[in-house]
Design a protein around this motif. Structure first.
Motif, mmCIF file in Angstrom:
data_model
loop_
_atom_site.group_PDB
_atom_site.id
_atom_site.type_symbol
_atom_site.label_atom_id
_atom_site.label_comp_id
_atom_site.label_asym_id
_atom_site.label_seq_id
_atom_site.Cartn_x
_atom_site.Cartn_y
_atom_site.Cartn_z
ATOM 1 N N GLN A 13 -62.095 -14.489 -103.337
ATOM 2 C CA GLN A 13 -63.315 -15.448 -103.950
ATOM 3 C C GLN A 13 -62.914 -16.040 -105.419
ATOM 4 O O GLN A 13 -61.633 -15.289 -105.689
ATOM 5 C CB GLN A 13 -64.830 -14.016 -104.808
ATOM 6 N N TYR A 14 -62.936 -16.833 -105.091
ATOM 7 C CA TYR A 14 -61.905 -17.737 -106.409
ATOM 8 C C TYR A 14 -62.643 -17.313 -107.903
ATOM 9 O O TYR A 14 -64.181 -17.217 -107.509
ATOM 10 C CB TYR A 14 -62.085 -19.277 -106.451
ATOM 11 N N PHE A 66 -64.868 -16.876 -118.549
ATOM 12 C CA PHE A 66 -64.484 -16.945 -117.081
ATOM 13 C C PHE A 66 -65.638 -17.097 -116.156
ATOM 14 O O PHE A 66 -66.517 -16.097 -117.343
ATOM 15 C CB PHE A 66 -63.435 -15.532 -117.010
ATOM 16 N N THR A 67 -65.458 -17.293 -115.440
ATOM 17 C CA THR A 67 -66.514 -17.553 -113.669
ATOM 18 C C THR A 67 -65.992 -17.247 -112.963
ATOM 19 O O THR A 67 -65.145 -17.457 -112.425
ATOM 20 C CB THR A 67 -67.383 -18.138 -114.525
ATOM 21 N N SER A 68 -66.520 -16.314 -112.201
ATOM 22 C CA SER A 68 -66.171 -16.121 -110.536
ATOM 23 C C SER A 68 -67.678 -17.080 -109.704
ATOM 24 O O SER A 68 -68.375 -16.805 -110.070
ATOM 25 C CB SER A 68 -66.506 -14.969 -110.353
ATOM 26 N N ASN A 69 -66.700 -16.911 -108.355
ATOM 27 C CA ASN A 69 -67.762 -17.545 -106.935
ATOM 28 C C ASN A 69 -69.056 -16.413 -106.675
ATOM 29 O O ASN A 69 -69.982 -16.793 -106.300
ATOM 30 C CB ASN A 69 -66.822 -17.973 -106.042
ATOM 31 N N LEU A 70 -68.049 -14.899 -107.148
ATOM 32 C CA LEU A 70 -69.419 -13.754 -106.975
ATOM 33 C C LEU A 70 -70.415 -14.020 -105.481
ATOM 34 O O LEU A 70 -71.221 -13.759 -104.916
ATOM 35 C CB LEU A 70 -69.933 -13.949 -108.247
ATOM 36 N N ASP A 79 -72.189 -5.684 -104.234
ATOM 37 C CA ASP A 79 -70.803 -6.225 -104.442
ATOM 38 C C ASP A 79 -70.510 -7.452 -105.854
ATOM 39 O O ASP A 79 -69.001 -7.225 -105.707
ATOM 40 C CB ASP A 79 -70.161 -6.882 -102.724
ATOM 41 N N ALA A 80 -70.861 -7.995 -105.586
ATOM 42 C CA ALA A 80 -71.630 -9.227 -106.646
ATOM 43 C C ALA A 80 -70.733 -8.912 -108.190
ATOM 44 O O ALA A 80 -69.862 -8.787 -108.910
ATOM 45 C CB ALA A 80 -72.039 -10.291 -106.780
ATOM 46 N N VAL A 81 -71.455 -7.452 -108.348
ATOM 47 C CA VAL A 81 -71.145 -6.599 -109.157
ATOM 48 C C VAL A 81 -69.838 -5.827 -109.406
ATOM 49 O O VAL A 81 -69.463 -5.786 -110.819
ATOM 50 C CB VAL A 81 -72.884 -5.720 -109.900
ATOM 51 N N GLU A 82 -69.664 -5.545 -108.128
ATOM 52 C CA GLU A 82 -68.563 -4.912 -108.806
ATOM 53 C C GLU A 82 -66.795 -5.358 -108.882
ATOM 54 O O GLU A 82 -66.532 -5.585 -109.815
ATOM 55 C CB GLU A 82 -68.535 -4.157 -107.411
ATOM 56 N N LEU A 83 -67.092 -7.093 -108.176
ATOM 57 C CA LEU A 83 -66.116 -8.013 -108.802
ATOM 58 C C LEU A 83 -66.550 -8.508 -109.999
ATOM 59 O O LEU A 83 -65.510 -8.465 -110.246
ATOM 60 C CB LEU A 83 -66.310 -9.005 -107.416
#
Length: 241
Positions: A13-14, A66-70, A79-83
């Motif tokens: 994930q970016y 900072f942010t992610s595609n998640l 999965d999103a929480v862990e990432l």
């Protein structure tokens, strides 16, 4: 010319760090909703006109955002929480920042934020929620009126949670009742109409337990014009390093 964005990948994930010209030493983790994205060279925060203005207000004040595609439409999945937790630790290693951060959760991103709090605990300085969806079951119930949208939403949730049992996914409700971190909710008139019961329930419960919370309601067309007020809120909780 200074570098203002640093893109990288985690778990396929970016993610991106939006860097200020004059850092103030504080980080802001932005967790977007179902339309949020980050790819190899762009961020939703840059592409969306109004969100770009909000991002500019934050970086001009010195915040490292900072942010992610998640995983895209994650619906608050584990999965999103862990990432998101992995992203936090990665940014803390890459940048010189105070380990106690601010978090902004938008839309269904609030579903990730409420679970993430259990992982970061004392590392969360404050929480801002923009037009939040606070309850996955209520979100799904709204879609029942349109069978096509309902089936698509069920499919997305089952995929995000890696299950075939929709009741398992929507039954894992999470709340912001327990965290001591101060919460500010920015809700537009349209969003507030949809989620008034959830928002007011959260407000009443936190007030009952003497936990800080405040709500600001704006017109729908001005829902992202909260930058200056948001920064003022963040600064209130930066006196203790």
């Amino acid at each position: 010319m200074p570098v203002t964005e640093r893109y990288f990948r985690q778990e396929n994930q970016y993610a991106v760090i939006h860097l200020p010209i004059r850092p103030n030493g504080f980080g802001v983790l932005y967790i977007g909703g179902n339309t949020h994205y980050v790819d190899e060279e762009q961020s939703c925060l840059l592409q969306h006109f109004d969100k770009r203005k909000l991002l500019s207000v934050l970086t001009e004040e010195g915040y490292t955002v900072f942010t992610s595609n998640l995983y895209g439409k994650n619906w608050g999945s584990d999965d999103a929480v862990e990432l998101a937790e992995v992203l936090y630790h990665s940014v803390m290693r890459k940048e010189i920042l105070n380990p106690s951060i601010h978090i902004i959760g938008e839309g269904t991103g609030a579903l990730v934020v409420c679970k993430l709090l259990a992982h970061l605990k004392e590392k969360v300085r404050s929480i801002c929620l923009l037009n939040p969806s606070l309850n996955l079951k209520n979100e799904l119930d709204l879609e029942r009126e349109n069978k096509l949208f309902y089936k698509r939403t069920v499919h997305e949730i089952l995929k995000a949670y890696k299950t075939t049992d929709i009741y398992y996914a929507i039954g894992r409700t999470c709340y912001f009742y327990e965290t001591i971190s101060p919460i500010k909710i920015y809700s537009s008139t349209r969003n507030h109409f949809k989620w008034k019961k959830d928002i007011r329930l959260l407000e009443e419960e936190r007030n009952r337990n003497n936990l800080p919370i405040s709500i600001l309601i704006s017109l729908e067309e001005k829902k992202y014009e909260c930058g200056k007020n948001l920064v003022k809120f963040l600064k209130k909780y930066q006196t203790v390093l």
